[in-house]
Design a protein around this motif. Structure first.
Motif, PDB file in Angstrom:
ATOM      1  N   PHE A 126       0.840  -1.193   0.000  1.00  0.00           N
ATOM      2  CA  PHE A 126       0.000   0.000   0.000  1.00  0.00           C
ATOM      3  C   PHE A 126       0.877   1.244   0.000  1.00  0.00           C
ATOM      4  O   PHE A 126       2.051   1.208   0.380  1.00  0.00           O
ATOM      5  CB  PHE A 126      -0.940   0.014   1.210  1.00  0.00           C
ATOM      6  N   LEU A 127       0.277   2.365  -0.429  1.00  0.00           N
ATOM      7  CA  LEU A 127       0.948   3.658  -0.433  1.00  0.00           C
ATOM      8  C   LEU A 127       0.700   4.325   0.913  1.00  0.00           C
ATOM      9  O   LEU A 127      -0.443   4.514   1.325  1.00  0.00           O
ATOM     10  CB  LEU A 127       0.427   4.533  -1.577  1.00  0.00           C
ATOM     11  N   VAL A 128       1.762   4.673   1.613  1.00  0.00           N
ATOM     12  CA  VAL A 128       1.652   5.202   2.966  1.00  0.00           C
ATOM     13  C   VAL A 128       1.054   6.607   2.942  1.00  0.00           C
ATOM     14  O   VAL A 128       1.513   7.479   2.199  1.00  0.00           O
ATOM     15  CB  VAL A 128       3.029   5.228   3.655  1.00  0.00           C
ATOM     16  N   THR A 129       0.004   6.824   3.743  1.00  0.00           N
ATOM     17  CA  THR A 129      -0.626   8.132   3.899  1.00  0.00           C
ATOM     18  C   THR A 129      -0.675   8.482   5.381  1.00  0.00           C
ATOM     19  O   THR A 129      -0.349   7.665   6.249  1.00  0.00           O
ATOM     20  CB  THR A 129      -2.046   8.140   3.306  1.00  0.00           C
ATOM     21  N   ARG A 130      -1.112   9.701   5.675  1.00  0.00           N
ATOM     22  CA  ARG A 130      -1.190  10.143   7.063  1.00  0.00           C
ATOM     23  C   ARG A 130      -2.154   9.275   7.868  1.00  0.00           C
ATOM     24  O   ARG A 130      -1.972   9.072   9.081  1.00  0.00           O
ATOM     25  CB  ARG A 130      -1.639  11.607   7.111  1.00  0.00           C
ATOM     26  N   SER A 131      -3.194   8.728   7.215  1.00  0.00           N
ATOM     27  CA  SER A 131      -4.196   7.934   7.931  1.00  0.00           C
ATOM     28  C   SER A 131      -3.640   6.614   8.452  1.00  0.00           C
ATOM     29  O   SER A 131      -4.266   5.971   9.299  1.00  0.00           O
ATOM     30  CB  SER A 131      -5.388   7.658   7.009  1.00  0.00           C
ATOM     31  N   HIS A 132      -2.475   6.186   7.962  1.00  0.00           N
ATOM     32  CA  HIS A 132      -1.888   4.926   8.411  1.00  0.00           C
ATOM     33  C   HIS A 132      -1.113   5.075   9.720  1.00  0.00           C
ATOM     34  O   HIS A 132      -0.611   4.086  10.252  1.00  0.00           O
ATOM     35  CB  HIS A 132      -0.953   4.364   7.336  1.00  0.00           C
ATOM     36  N   GLY A 136       1.416   8.903  15.673  1.00  0.00           N
ATOM     37  CA  GLY A 136       2.761   8.928  15.127  1.00  0.00           C
ATOM     38  C   GLY A 136       3.404   7.577  14.943  1.00  0.00           C
ATOM     39  O   GLY A 136       4.602   7.496  14.710  1.00  0.00           O
ATOM     40  N   GLU A 137       2.649   6.501  15.032  1.00  0.00           N
ATOM     41  CA  GLU A 137       3.213   5.154  14.948  1.00  0.00           C
ATOM     42  C   GLU A 137       2.303   4.269  14.107  1.00  0.00           C
ATOM     43  O   GLU A 137       1.083   4.433  14.107  1.00  0.00           O
ATOM     44  CB  GLU A 137       3.389   4.577  16.346  1.00  0.00           C
ATOM     45  N   MET A 138       2.913   3.339  13.398  1.00  0.00           N
ATOM     46  CA  MET A 138       2.165   2.385  12.585  1.00  0.00           C
ATOM     47  C   MET A 138       2.553   0.971  13.010  1.00  0.00           C
ATOM     48  O   MET A 138       3.741   0.632  13.065  1.00  0.00           O
ATOM     49  CB  MET A 138       2.435   2.597  11.098  1.00  0.00           C
ATOM     50  N   THR A 139       1.553   0.148  13.289  1.00  0.00           N
ATOM     51  CA  THR A 139       1.778  -1.227  13.723  1.00  0.00           C
ATOM     52  C   THR A 139       1.235  -2.186  12.669  1.00  0.00           C
ATOM     53  O   THR A 139       0.074  -2.085  12.274  1.00  0.00           O
ATOM     54  CB  THR A 139       1.090  -1.496  15.071  1.00  0.00           C
ATOM     55  N   LEU A 140       2.065  -3.106  12.225  1.00  0.00           N
ATOM     56  CA  LEU A 140       1.694  -4.099  11.214  1.00  0.00           C
ATOM     57  C   LEU A 140       1.713  -5.478  11.864  1.00  0.00           C
ATOM     58  O   LEU A 140       2.676  -5.826  12.552  1.00  0.00           O
ATOM     59  CB  LEU A 140       2.656  -4.051  10.030  1.00  0.00           C
ATOM     60  N   ARG A 141       0.653  -6.247  11.634  1.00  0.00           N
ATOM     61  CA  ARG A 141       0.535  -7.551  12.278  1.00  0.00           C
ATOM     62  C   ARG A 141       0.176  -8.616  11.253  1.00  0.00           C
ATOM     63  O   ARG A 141      -0.674  -8.415  10.389  1.00  0.00           O
ATOM     64  CB  ARG A 141      -0.526  -7.513  13.372  1.00  0.00           C
ATOM     65  N   CYS A 142       0.849  -9.764  11.371  1.00  0.00           N
ATOM     66  CA  CYS A 142       0.584 -10.930  10.519  1.00  0.00           C
ATOM     67  C   CYS A 142       0.117 -12.070  11.415  1.00  0.00           C
ATOM     68  O   CYS A 142       0.748 -12.369  12.429  1.00  0.00           O
ATOM     69  CB  CYS A 142       1.847 -11.310   9.753  1.00  0.00           C
ATOM     70  N   SER A 157       6.456  -3.052  14.722  1.00  0.00           N
ATOM     71  CA  SER A 157       6.183  -1.648  14.994  1.00  0.00           C
ATOM     72  C   SER A 157       7.487  -0.972  15.372  1.00  0.00           C
ATOM     73  O   SER A 157       8.493  -1.631  15.640  1.00  0.00           O
ATOM     74  CB  SER A 157       5.148  -1.493  16.114  1.00  0.00           C
ATOM     75  N   VAL A 158       7.452   0.359  15.393  1.00  0.00           N
ATOM     76  CA  VAL A 158       8.648   1.137  15.707  1.00  0.00           C
ATOM     77  C   VAL A 158       8.357   2.015  16.902  1.00  0.00           C
ATOM     78  O   VAL A 158       7.332   2.689  16.960  1.00  0.00           O
ATOM     79  CB  VAL A 158       9.069   1.997  14.497  1.00  0.00           C
ATOM     80  N   ASP A 159       9.249   2.010  17.883  1.00  0.00           N
ATOM     81  CA  ASP A 159       9.085   2.863  19.049  1.00  0.00           C
ATOM     82  C   ASP A 159       9.275   4.323  18.655  1.00  0.00           C
ATOM     83  O   ASP A 159      10.133   4.646  17.823  1.00  0.00           O
ATOM     84  CB  ASP A 159      10.103   2.502  20.134  1.00  0.00           C
ATOM     85  N   GLY A 160       8.503   5.209  19.257  1.00  0.00           N
ATOM     86  CA  GLY A 160       8.624   6.637  18.984  1.00  0.00           C
ATOM     87  C   GLY A 160       7.824   7.032  17.766  1.00  0.00           C
ATOM     88  O   GLY A 160       6.891   6.346  17.350  1.00  0.00           O
ATOM     89  N   GLN A 161       8.210   8.161  17.183  1.00  0.00           N
ATOM     90  CA  GLN A 161       7.451   8.747  16.078  1.00  0.00           C
ATOM     91  C   GLN A 161       7.951   8.207  14.737  1.00  0.00           C
ATOM     92  O   GLN A 161       9.147   8.020  14.543  1.00  0.00           O
ATOM     93  CB  GLN A 161       7.596  10.275  16.088  1.00  0.00           C
ATOM     94  N   PHE A 162       7.027   7.979  13.823  1.00  0.00           N
ATOM     95  CA  PHE A 162       7.378   7.706  12.440  1.00  0.00           C
ATOM     96  C   PHE A 162       7.647   9.041  11.755  1.00  0.00           C
ATOM     97  O   PHE A 162       6.855   9.971  11.882  1.00  0.00           O
ATOM     98  CB  PHE A 162       6.235   7.003  11.699  1.00  0.00           C
TER      99      PHE A 162
END
Length: 220
Positions: A126-132, A136-142, A157-162
């Protein structure tokens, strides 16, 4: 199926249940149980059912293609891969705890191995947008599931701000534009130097000042 050897039947078996041990993948098939009553009637009853030997892994699924940070406008491309099992695991993907839209997902061909096990893959693109981003963090789960026998998830996921940037509109010096605003110079024609306008303006001012001085001298 042929009669089972005695060494295959577990000591845990009883009159209501048969427990098999040391089963292999080729032990799958249709099993039949037959019950015969005592003499003198010798009534017989039987029932059959298809049984499948399953191989359930202990490991979690894997996520490939992750990044430590994403910018708005980046193309996120990740692959969720199950651990080898039988039957093949069913995969799902989530973004910030919500099911990924179908248009983000692509099921890749299942890989079959010589030992009879299989591995499934699911691509998340997918194309990353602000809604993702959530706070300030995005979590992806499989997640991988095999009926009610197996369910495990892997999370990235990444700690802190994206970090994410948006394009900045380039500002232009209006005084440098000619009457043909927005039109590129024709081939062979060099753009007019910006200093030319300034020199012309200074020359006009100098001429006007000189004329005013002459007029003043004549009047006196």
């Amino acid at each position: 199926m042929n009669n089972l050897p005695n060494q295959t039947i577990s000591y845990q078996s009883n009159g209501d249940m048969i427990v098999l041990k040391n089963v292999e993948l080729n032990s799958s098939g249709r099993y039949k149980c037959e019950v015969i009553s005592d003499a003198p009637e010798f009534h017989t009853a039987d029932k059959s059912a298809k049984k499948m030997v399953v191989v359930v892994p202990e490991e979690k699924p894997l996520i490939h293609g992750t990044q430590h940070e994403y910018y708005i406008g980046d193309l996120a491309r990740l692959t969720c891969t199950s651990v080898r099992s039988l039957p093949p695991a069913q995969l799902t993907c989530e973004i910030n705890g919500k099911q990924a839209p179908p248009e983000y997902l692509l099921s890749l061909p299942t890989i079959s191995f010589p030992d009879g096990l299989a591995q499934t893959k699911l691509q998340l693109k997918f194309l990353v947008t602000r809604s993702h981003f959530k706070h300030g963090e995005m979590t992806l789960r499989c997640s991988a599931r095999i009926s009610t026998l197996y369910y495990k998830t892997q999370q990235h996921s990444v700690d802190g701000q994206f970090n994410y940037n948006e394009p900045v509109i380039e500002s232009r010096d209006i005084s440098a534009l000619s009457s043909d605003q927005g039109m590129p110079p024709s081939s062979g024609q060099q753009p007019k130097p910006r200093t030319l306008t300034l020199l012309i303006s200074l020359t006009i001012v100098a001429i006007l000042s000189h004329n005013l001085s002459l007029r003043k001298y004549r009047i006196q």
